[in-house]
Design a protein around this motif. Sequence first.
Motif, PDB file in Angstrom:
ATOM      1  N   UNK A 203       0.875  -1.170   0.000  1.00  0.00           N
ATOM      2  CA  UNK A 203       0.000   0.000   0.000  1.00  0.00           C
ATOM      3  C   UNK A 203       0.913   1.220   0.000  1.00  0.00           C
ATOM      4  N   UNK A 204       0.737   2.091  -0.976  1.00  0.00           N
ATOM      5  CA  UNK A 204       1.582   3.285  -1.101  1.00  0.00           C
ATOM      6  C   UNK A 204       3.068   2.952  -1.020  1.00  0.00           C
ATOM      7  N   UNK A 205       3.467   1.858  -1.653  1.00  0.00           N
ATOM      8  CA  UNK A 205       4.885   1.497  -1.729  1.00  0.00           C
ATOM      9  C   UNK A 205       5.447   0.837  -0.488  1.00  0.00           C
ATOM     10  N   UNK A 206       4.578   0.622   0.504  1.00  0.00           N
ATOM     11  CA  UNK A 206       5.065  -0.033   1.731  1.00  0.00           C
ATOM     12  C   UNK A 206       4.429  -1.403   1.899  1.00  0.00           C
ATOM     13  N   UNK A 207       5.233  -2.296   2.497  1.00  0.00           N
ATOM     14  CA  UNK A 207       4.775  -3.657   2.719  1.00  0.00           C
ATOM     15  C   UNK A 207       3.852  -3.671   3.937  1.00  0.00           C
TER      16      UNK A 207
END
Length: 229
Positions: free
Chosen positions: A215-219
């Motif tokens: 989500x938004x580049x985060x795991x």
Amino acid sequence: RQVIELEGVAKRYDSTGTPVLGPLTLSVGQGEALAVTGPSGSGKSTLLNLVAGLDKPTEGAVFVAGRRIDRLGEHALATFRRRHIGIAFQFFNLLDDLTVADNIRLPAQLTGVGRRKAAARAEELMEMLGIQRHARAYPGRLSGGERQRVGVARALVNWPALLLADEPTGALDSAAGHDVRDLLTDLHRAGQTLVLVTHDPALAEACASRTIHLVDGRLTRDTCARGVR
Ligand code: ADP
Ligand code: ADP
């Protein structure tokens, strides 16, 4: 043994903005089938492109099959990719003026595998993927599902340590989608390490031993399927 290792990898397109991916540390072991899920724009394709060496991270290090690839030049990368990474992305188009068999053989011939060995490997893959009867056909005559299989066969011709697939069922109707799903499951059972990007949770559930969610580049999630791994 780890097939993929990402160490503190981040990708930014705008030096002042937040990264579109990462910073992310992640290992994928031999024989894992990793699904990458997440909403549109969450960084899935960016992650796949970094692992494929098609894009460079802004920070961190990318290792594939034990080799650091983010510092390699274009030529070394192309050679490394052809030998060790099978890429089945939709934009990796088949060549319309080569037959199915020739499309599949091409990467083997480019790495210097002999003609006969390449032909034998292509035969074996066409049989495994159920596309043998199309060997002498041109890709333009095939259905979407059949073309997808040709793409997967071509990606596997050099026995890659890693197979990457981007939305492998995205453009397919549900019957062809099921076939590709079964195919990926079979490859995983046969020990092929693979990473597939999908926004379809059913596909992830059916053929992955592990799923990460971005989500938004985060795991935000990293889960193993029950009884696997
Ligand atoms: P996903 O595959 O999950 O849809 P992407 O990895 O394609 O996500 O994109 C992640 C984010 O990075 C999105 O916000 C997208 O708009 C942005 N992005 C992707 N490619 C570029 C690019 N070449 N230049 C600028 N922004 C990009
Ligand atoms: P996907 O869901 O497969 O990532 P996208 O529609 O998000 O497909 O992206 C398609 C292509 O457009 C990708 O190659 C991506 O790098 C590029 N792209 C996405 N967002 C941007 C952006 N904001 N600026 C420039 N290129 C972008």
